[in-house]
Design an enzyme around this catalytic site. Structure first.
Site, PDB file in Angstrom:
ATOM      1  N   GLU A   1       0.814  -1.207   0.000  1.00 50.42           N
ATOM      2  CA  GLU A   1       0.000   0.000   0.000  1.00 50.42           C
ATOM      3  C   GLU A   1       0.853   1.265   0.000  1.00 50.42           C
ATOM      4  O   GLU A   1       1.931   1.307   0.598  1.00 50.42           O
ATOM      5  CB  GLU A   1      -0.933  -0.009   1.220  1.00 50.42           C
ATOM      6  CG  GLU A   1      -1.843  -1.228   1.191  1.00 50.42           C
ATOM      7  CD  GLU A   1      -2.947  -1.208   2.230  1.00 50.42           C
ATOM      8  OE1 GLU A   1      -3.839  -2.045   2.127  1.00 50.42           O
ATOM      9  OE2 GLU A   1      -2.922  -0.362   3.148  1.00 50.42           O
TER      10      GLU A   1
ATOM     11  N   CYS B   1       3.352   8.524   1.336  1.00 50.85           N
ATOM     12  CA  CYS B   1       3.870   7.553   2.307  1.00 50.85           C
ATOM     13  C   CYS B   1       4.057   6.229   1.579  1.00 50.85           C
ATOM     14  O   CYS B   1       3.080   5.639   1.104  1.00 50.85           O
ATOM     15  CB  CYS B   1       2.863   7.426   3.459  1.00 50.85           C
ATOM     16  SG  CYS B   1       3.344   6.212   4.690  1.00 50.85           S
TER      17      CYS B   1
ATOM     18  N   CYS C   1       6.244  -6.969   7.354  1.00 51.84           N
ATOM     19  CA  CYS C   1       7.365  -6.513   8.179  1.00 51.84           C
ATOM     20  C   CYS C   1       7.722  -7.626   9.145  1.00 51.84           C
ATOM     21  O   CYS C   1       6.847  -8.353   9.619  1.00 51.84           O
ATOM     22  CB  CYS C   1       6.980  -5.250   8.952  1.00 51.84           C
ATOM     23  SG  CYS C   1       8.389  -4.487   9.807  1.00 51.84           S
TER      24      CYS C   1
ATOM     25  N   CYS D   1       6.374  -5.187  15.913  1.00 47.07           N
ATOM     26  CA  CYS D   1       5.975  -4.179  16.900  1.00 47.07           C
ATOM     27  C   CYS D   1       4.511  -4.442  17.264  1.00 47.07           C
ATOM     28  O   CYS D   1       3.672  -4.614  16.382  1.00 47.07           O
ATOM     29  CB  CYS D   1       6.149  -2.772  16.336  1.00 47.07           C
ATOM     30  SG  CYS D   1       7.856  -2.413  15.910  1.00 47.07           S
TER      31      CYS D   1
ATOM     32  N   CYS E   1       1.353  -2.323  15.753  1.00 52.96           N
ATOM     33  CA  CYS E   1       1.320  -2.014  14.320  1.00 52.96           C
ATOM     34  C   CYS E   1       0.650  -3.136  13.552  1.00 52.96           C
ATOM     35  O   CYS E   1       1.012  -4.307  13.694  1.00 52.96           O
ATOM     36  CB  CYS E   1       2.744  -1.811  13.805  1.00 52.96           C
ATOM     37  SG  CYS E   1       2.798  -1.444  12.036  1.00 52.96           S
TER      38      CYS E   1
ATOM     39  N   GLY F   1       6.710  -2.019   6.251  1.00 54.04           N
ATOM     40  CA  GLY F   1       8.098  -2.472   6.224  1.00 54.04           C
ATOM     41  C   GLY F   1       9.062  -1.622   7.013  1.00 54.04           C
ATOM     42  O   GLY F   1       8.753  -0.511   7.438  1.00 54.04           O
ATOM     43  N   GLU F   2      10.241  -2.178   7.229  1.00 50.93           N
ATOM     44  CA  GLU F   2      11.331  -1.475   7.908  1.00 50.93           C
ATOM     45  C   GLU F   2      12.383  -1.144   6.841  1.00 50.93           C
ATOM     46  O   GLU F   2      13.092  -2.032   6.366  1.00 50.93           O
ATOM     47  CB  GLU F   2      11.912  -2.378   9.008  1.00 50.93           C
ATOM     48  CG  GLU F   2      13.228  -1.923   9.581  1.00 50.93           C
ATOM     49  CD  GLU F   2      13.267  -0.455  10.014  1.00 50.93           C
ATOM     50  OE1 GLU F   2      12.382  -0.012  10.759  1.00 50.93           O
ATOM     51  OE2 GLU F   2      14.202   0.252   9.574  1.00 50.93           O
TER      52      GLU F   2
ATOM     53  N   SER G   1      11.956   6.525   7.949  1.00 50.35           N
ATOM     54  CA  SER G   1      11.560   6.234   9.329  1.00 50.35           C
ATOM     55  C   SER G   1      12.017   4.831   9.694  1.00 50.35           C
ATOM     56  O   SER G   1      11.770   3.872   8.968  1.00 50.35           O
ATOM     57  CB  SER G   1      10.037   6.341   9.449  1.00 50.35           C
ATOM     58  OG  SER G   1       9.624   6.018  10.759  1.00 50.35           O
TER      59      SER G   1
ATOM     60  N   SER H   1      11.309   5.671  15.284  1.00 52.23           N
ATOM     61  CA  SER H   1      10.127   5.215  16.018  1.00 52.23           C
ATOM     62  C   SER H   1      10.547   4.822  17.420  1.00 52.23           C
ATOM     63  O   SER H   1      10.965   3.699  17.669  1.00 52.23           O
ATOM     64  CB  SER H   1       9.505   4.015  15.284  1.00 52.23           C
ATOM     65  OG  SER H   1       8.916   4.446  14.089  1.00 52.23           O
ATOM     66  N   LEU H   2      10.428   5.757  18.328  1.00 51.09           N
ATOM     67  CA  LEU H   2      10.939   5.537  19.684  1.00 51.09           C
ATOM     68  C   LEU H   2       9.880   4.869  20.574  1.00 51.09           C
ATOM     69  O   LEU H   2      10.097   3.796  21.113  1.00 51.09           O
ATOM     70  CB  LEU H   2      11.403   6.871  20.274  1.00 51.09           C
ATOM     71  CG  LEU H   2      12.221   6.786  21.541  1.00 51.09           C
ATOM     72  CD1 LEU H   2      13.512   6.000  21.331  1.00 51.09           C
ATOM     73  CD2 LEU H   2      12.550   8.197  22.067  1.00 51.09           C
ATOM     74  N   HIS H   3       8.765   5.538  20.757  1.00 51.92           N
ATOM     75  CA  HIS H   3       7.565   4.963  21.394  1.00 51.92           C
ATOM     76  C   HIS H   3       7.666   4.636  22.879  1.00 51.92           C
ATOM     77  O   HIS H   3       6.665   4.249  23.488  1.00 51.92           O
ATOM     78  CB  HIS H   3       7.082   3.706  20.665  1.00 51.92           C
ATOM     79  CG  HIS H   3       6.912   3.887  19.207  1.00 51.92           C
ATOM     80  ND1 HIS H   3       6.339   5.012  18.644  1.00 51.92           N
ATOM     81  CD2 HIS H   3       7.240   3.098  18.155  1.00 51.92           C
ATOM     82  CE1 HIS H   3       6.324   4.898  17.331  1.00 51.92           C
ATOM     83  NE2 HIS H   3       6.860   3.757  17.004  1.00 51.92           N
TER      84      HIS H   3
ATOM     85  N   ASN I   1      -3.692   4.399  16.361  1.00 49.04           N
ATOM     86  CA  ASN I   1      -4.784   4.086  15.442  1.00 49.04           C
ATOM     87  C   ASN I   1      -5.154   2.625  15.608  1.00 49.04           C
ATOM     88  O   ASN I   1      -4.357   1.749  15.307  1.00 49.04           O
ATOM     89  CB  ASN I   1      -4.356   4.326  13.988  1.00 49.04           C
ATOM     90  CG  ASN I   1      -4.178   5.796  13.705  1.00 49.04           C
ATOM     91  OD1 ASN I   1      -5.004   6.617  14.075  1.00 49.04           O
ATOM     92  ND2 ASN I   1      -3.068   6.140  13.074  1.00 49.04           N
TER      93      ASN I   1
ATOM     94  N   CYS J   1      -1.617   5.749   9.913  1.00 47.77           N
ATOM     95  CA  CYS J   1      -0.387   5.115  10.389  1.00 47.77           C
ATOM     96  C   CYS J   1      -0.697   3.778  11.037  1.00 47.77           C
ATOM     97  O   CYS J   1      -1.574   3.695  11.887  1.00 47.77           O
ATOM     98  CB  CYS J   1       0.284   5.962  11.467  1.00 47.77           C
ATOM     99  SG  CYS J   1       0.850   7.509  10.881  1.00 47.77           S
TER     100      CYS J   1
HETATM  101  N1  SAH Z   1       9.308   0.392  10.266  1.00 43.67           N
HETATM  102  C1  SAH Z   1       9.472   1.806  10.180  1.00 43.67           C
HETATM  103  C2  SAH Z   1       8.559   2.399   9.180  1.00 43.67           C
HETATM  104  C3  SAH Z   1       7.079   2.305   9.506  1.00 43.67           C
HETATM  105  S1  SAH Z   1       6.657   3.868   9.985  1.00 43.67           S
HETATM  106  C4  SAH Z   1       9.341   2.404  11.563  1.00 43.67           C
HETATM  107  O1  SAH Z   1       9.047   1.672  12.490  1.00 43.67           O
HETATM  108  O2  SAH Z   1       9.598   3.582  11.741  1.00 43.67           O
HETATM  109  C5  SAH Z   1       5.126   3.828  10.581  1.00 43.67           C
HETATM  110  C6  SAH Z   1       4.983   4.774  11.738  1.00 43.67           C
HETATM  111  O3  SAH Z   1       3.671   4.599  12.237  1.00 43.67           O
HETATM  112  C7  SAH Z   1       5.932   4.388  12.844  1.00 43.67           C
HETATM  113  O4  SAH Z   1       6.319   5.432  13.652  1.00 43.67           O
HETATM  114  C8  SAH Z   1       5.059   3.412  13.564  1.00 43.67           C
HETATM  115  O5  SAH Z   1       5.548   3.140  14.807  1.00 43.67           O
HETATM  116  C9  SAH Z   1       3.717   4.124  13.543  1.00 43.67           C
HETATM  117  N2  SAH Z   1       2.603   3.214  13.815  1.00 43.67           N
HETATM  118  C10 SAH Z   1       2.573   1.882  13.634  1.00 43.67           C
HETATM  119  N3  SAH Z   1       1.394   1.373  14.015  1.00 43.67           N
HETATM  120  C11 SAH Z   1       0.657   2.409  14.462  1.00 43.67           C
HETATM  121  C12 SAH Z   1      -0.669   2.511  14.988  1.00 43.67           C
HETATM  122  N4  SAH Z   1      -1.462   1.448  15.116  1.00 43.67           N
HETATM  123  N5  SAH Z   1      -1.112   3.723  15.329  1.00 43.67           N
HETATM  124  C13 SAH Z   1      -0.332   4.803  15.158  1.00 43.67           C
HETATM  125  N6  SAH Z   1       0.918   4.762  14.668  1.00 43.67           N
HETATM  126  C14 SAH Z   1       1.412   3.575  14.331  1.00 43.67           C
END
Ligand code: SAH
Length: 377
Positions: A97, A110, A117, A121, A124, A170-171, A202, A224-226, A302, A345
């Protein structure tokens, strides 16, 4: 790049340097590479016959030994907020997508870098799909090529896409060899000519690959720290067990220095209700990022079917944001766009023939599509 000898070379994914090298083997001068790149990426021409400033002899050889294969649109879907999502069908039956998000004077594309992937995580939905394979550089840049073709230029602007983010499925750093030439094409003046600040890679933090990245490109970096500590990040972003936060932040500092990126790093932080969105998390985060140039982008979670997390209340999101701002950080909240078409996202799922043992988590969100969808074939 290993290829079966019967597969023609797909020139769509070749960076300028790669084309120069290919053509040099054929005894052709450098400027031919520039001509080809302009035809393919600026003018969108993929028929060698139309490349009129290229000698007939070279055109014939190109047609014999190479191809320019662009992605096939399975579905094009427009959201009520102007977001457009494409499901792209790949020759092997998988689908990925791509999402276009218009906002004010900006149009952000995007794009995906892998089919599924492998990083798992927990918040996601792409991760739930499992992993099939890396995209080729042609399949990555093909998403940009396609959006440029499909989207009309808005009033007073040359084209609809002004920014590209590698934030789809994907990463990207797990697909380094294909992602690098694609990024190079995005910033190449003879191809898409986007400034390095308008292309953002990212990553969830593959430290060795991040350390190599600046040798090849200087695109903007998002991480993507989180979570503000290893105990929590180990749970949310499992790759943290291999490359913990301290290593990741050191690598970020090196990237900023090597690329002379004055705007620094964008730290992405998905807010999960009751998990990482409390005042103490904000305080810890503020301490952690002290001294690293950059900004913080908060992404309220999301949801997707079966997700083990909830989106925080708006008031909690704003309180978290304010706490970081008070601590001196440029902090923004990412507005959800395109969620009526599953384009937000973490909602990109495509169709992944899972090759890992996560198949039982297969989602098929696109199996049923409403009548109003515009199908393109
Ligand atoms: N693998 C890479 C690229 C994907 S980026 C990465 O991890 O950065 C997608 C972004 O959306 C990342 O910051 C990811 O953590 C965030 N994301 C993933 N799932 C999400 C969700 N359910 N709600 C909001 N953001 C999300």
């Amino acid at each position: 790049m290993a290829r079966a000898s019967s597969t023609p070379l797909n020139l769509l994914g070749y960076s300028h340097q790669q084309l120069v090298e290919l053509l040099a083997q054929w005894g052709e001068p450098r400027f031919r590479a520039t001509q080809l790149i302009k035809w393919i990426h600026q003018r969108g021409v993929i028929d060698f016959d139309q490349m009129t400033d290229v000698s007939r002899k070279l055109r014939e050889r190109l047609a014999r030994e190479t191809e320019i294969q662009v992605p096939e649109i399975g579905l094009e879907k427009a959201s009520s907020d102007g977001t457009v999502k494409w499901v792209l069908r790949l020759p092997d039956g998988n689908a990925i997508e791509t999402v276009f998000i218009p906002e004010g004077g900006r149009g952000t594309l995007c794009i995906s870098s892998q089919v599924g992937c492998a990083l798992d995580c927990t918040f996601c939905s792409t991760a739930q799909q499992g992993f099939n394979r890396n995209l080729t550089s042609a399949e990555i840049i093909g998403q940009v090529w396609l959006a440029m073709q499909r989207l009309p230029a808005p009033e007073g602007r040359k084209r609809a896409v002004s920014n590209v983010v590698l934030m789809g499925m994907g990463e990207p750093l797990a697909n380094f060899d294909a992602v690098v030439p694609a990024c190079q094409l995005m910033t190449d003046d003879n191809a898409y000519g986007l400034s390095r600040r308008r292309v953002t890679l990212s990553t969830s933090g593959l430290v060795p690959a991040l350390d190599r990245l600046s040798e090849h490109t200087d695109v903007a970096l998002a991480v993507s720290l989180h979570a503000p500590n290893d105990a929590l990040r180990d749970r949310l972003v499992p790759i943290n067990r291999k490359y913990p936060i301290a290593q990741l932040l050191d690598s970020c500092r090196r990237y900023v220095e090597a690329t002379d990126a004055h705007s620094g790093v964008t730290f992405e932080y998905v807010l999960l209700a009751g998990v990482n969105d409390q005042p103490e998390h904000a305080n810890e985060l503020a301490g952690l990022l002290r001294g690293i140039p950059g900004k913080i982008n908060l992404i309220p979670f999301n949801p997707f079917p079966g997700a083990p997390f909830d989106r925080p209340q708006e008031a909690d999101v704003l309180a978290f944001e304010r706490r970081l701002q008070k601590a001196g950080y440029v902090t923004t909240v990412r507005r959800t766009r395109g969620d009526d078409i599953d384009a937000a996202c973490g909602q990109l799922v495509g169709q992944v023939e899972d090759r890992t043992n996560r198949g039982m988590r297969m989602f098929r969100l696109h199996a049923e599509l409403p009548q109003t969808d515009r199908r393109v074939s």
